[in-house]
Enzyme design. Structure first.
Site, PDB file in Angstrom:
ATOM      1  N   ASP A  52       8.022   5.624  -3.962  1.00 13.38           N
ATOM      2  CA  ASP A  52       9.147   6.120  -3.184  1.00 13.38           C
ATOM      3  C   ASP A  52      10.196   5.035  -2.963  1.00 13.38           C
ATOM      4  O   ASP A  52       9.971   3.855  -3.240  1.00 13.38           O
ATOM      5  CB  ASP A  52       8.661   6.642  -1.826  1.00 13.38           C
ATOM      6  CG  ASP A  52       7.782   7.876  -1.956  1.00 13.38           C
ATOM      7  OD1 ASP A  52       7.940   8.618  -2.949  1.00 13.38           O
ATOM      8  OD2 ASP A  52       6.933   8.091  -1.064  1.00 13.38           O
ATOM      9  N   TYR A 113      -3.371   0.418  -3.796  1.00 10.25           N
ATOM     10  CA  TYR A 113      -2.189   0.081  -3.001  1.00 10.25           C
ATOM     11  C   TYR A 113      -2.564  -0.940  -1.937  1.00 10.25           C
ATOM     12  O   TYR A 113      -3.668  -0.906  -1.386  1.00 10.25           O
ATOM     13  CB  TYR A 113      -1.626   1.324  -2.309  1.00 10.25           C
ATOM     14  CG  TYR A 113      -0.730   2.177  -3.182  1.00 10.25           C
ATOM     15  CD1 TYR A 113       0.647   1.939  -3.247  1.00 10.25           C
ATOM     16  CD2 TYR A 113      -1.253   3.222  -3.935  1.00 10.25           C
ATOM     17  CE1 TYR A 113       1.474   2.725  -4.043  1.00 10.25           C
ATOM     18  CE2 TYR A 113      -0.435   4.004  -4.729  1.00 10.25           C
ATOM     19  CZ  TYR A 113       0.926   3.753  -4.776  1.00 10.25           C
ATOM     20  OH  TYR A 113       1.736   4.532  -5.566  1.00 10.25           O
TER      21      TYR A 113
END
EC number: 5.4.99.12
Length: 254
Positions: A52, A113
Site C-alpha cells: 500500500d 512482514y
C-alpha cells in the site's frame, strides 16, 4: 521467452503503493520505466504482491520477460543501470534468470512482514517507524501475538471482499522482538498470503492490547468470531516493511 527475477528494496514514503495507478507515482511504474530506458523497449513487470501507499520493502520480488537471454555481465550492467535510474528510493538487490514458468506472485510459498515501532520519538527513523506512546502491557501483546498461528479467519482485520472465496490465511510465525539499540521494537509475521491492510490492522489491535484497551483473550476471540467493528485502528503505513518473499520451501502449507 527468457524470464528474469528482480529482488527490490524501496522506501515507500514517496509512492502510492506498488501497483500502477493513473496519475500517481508507484513502484511498479518506476521499475517499468527504468527497465524501458535500460533495455530500450517496453517491459511489463509482475510483482509478488501489492504494498500500500507508504509501505516499504526489503525483499519485494518481481519478474519480467525479455526476448533474449542476458549474460552474467549484461545482467550485472543492467542491475547497476537500474539502481542508478531508480535511486534514491528504489534499489535492485538481485537480478537473476529463472525458468520461464516462474511467477513472482503465484509461486511464492510465504511472505514475511516486519512492522517497526517505538514508544519514544525517533527522529532518525521518522519515515520508517511508527510512534505509539504508553504501552505498559507489552507482555500481553506478546501473548496475543503468539496466538496467531495456523489457519485463521482474518475477516476481523481486513475489509470484506466478495471476490474472495474466503478470508483465511495460514500463519507460520508471529512474534515481537527488539529491533535495535535505539528503542525500536519489531513485530514479525509470516503467512502464506496477506489480505488488504491485514498486518496494519493486526498491529493496531495488538497496540490496543498493549495500551490496555483490549485483553489478549479478546484479541484471540476475533479470529474465532470475526467482527470487523471490534478490531483496532489500522496502524500507520510507515512502520511496515515487506521483509521477504520466500520460494525456498522453508514454509509450506501442510
Amino acid at each position: 521467452m527468457p524470464r528474469f527475477r528482480l529482488t527490490l528494496a524501496y522506501n515507500g514514503s514517496s509512492f502510492s503503493g506498488w501497483q500502477i495507478q493513473p496519475n500517481a507515482p508507484t513502484v511498479q511504474a518506476a521499475v517499468e520505466k527504468a527497465l524501458g530506458v535500460a533495455l530500450r523497449q517496453k517491459v511489463q513487470v509482475h510483482g509478488s504482491g501489492r504494498t500500500d501507499a507508504g509501505v516499504h520493502a526489503n525483499g519485494q520480488v518481481a519478474h519480467f520477460d525479455f526476448p533474449r537471454a542476458l549474460s552474467e555481465t549484461e545482467r550485472a550492467r543492467l542491475r547497476k543501470s537500474l539502481s542508478g535510474l531508480l535511486a534514491p528510493d528504489v534499489f535492485v538487490k538481485e537480478l537473476v534468470p529463472v525458468h520461464d514458468s516462474f511467477h513472482a506472485r503465484f509461486d511464492a510459498d510465504y511472505r514475511t512482514y516486519h512492522y517497526y515501532f517505538s514508544d519514544i520519538h525517533q527522529p532518525l527513523f521518522g519515515q520508517t517507524t511508527a510512534f505509539f506512546p504508553q504501552l505498559p502491557h507489552f507482555d500481553d501483546m506478546r501473548r496475543a501475538a503468539s496466538c496467531i498461528q495456523g489457519d485463521l479467519d482474518c475477516l476481523s482485520f481486513t475489509p470484506f471482499d466478495p471476490a474472495l472465496p474466503h478470508h483465511r490465511c495460514w500463519f507460520f510465525e508471529s512474534y515481537f522482538r527488539e529491533a535495535d539499540d535505539y528503542g525500536r521494537y519489531c513485530y514479525v509475521v509470516t503467512a502464506n498470503r496477506f489480505l488488504r491492510n491485514l498486518v496494519r490492522s493486526l498491529v493496531g489491535t495488538l497496540i490496543d492490547v498493549g495500551s490496555g484497551k483490549k485483553t489478549a483473550e479478546e484479541f484471540s476471540a476475533l479470529f474465532r468470531n470475526p467482527d470487523r467493528t471490534k478490531s483496532g485502528t489500522t496502524a500507520p503505513a510507515k512502520g511496515l516493511v515487506l521483509y521477504k518473499v520466500g520460494y525456498d520451501g522453508h514454509w509450506k502449507l501442510p
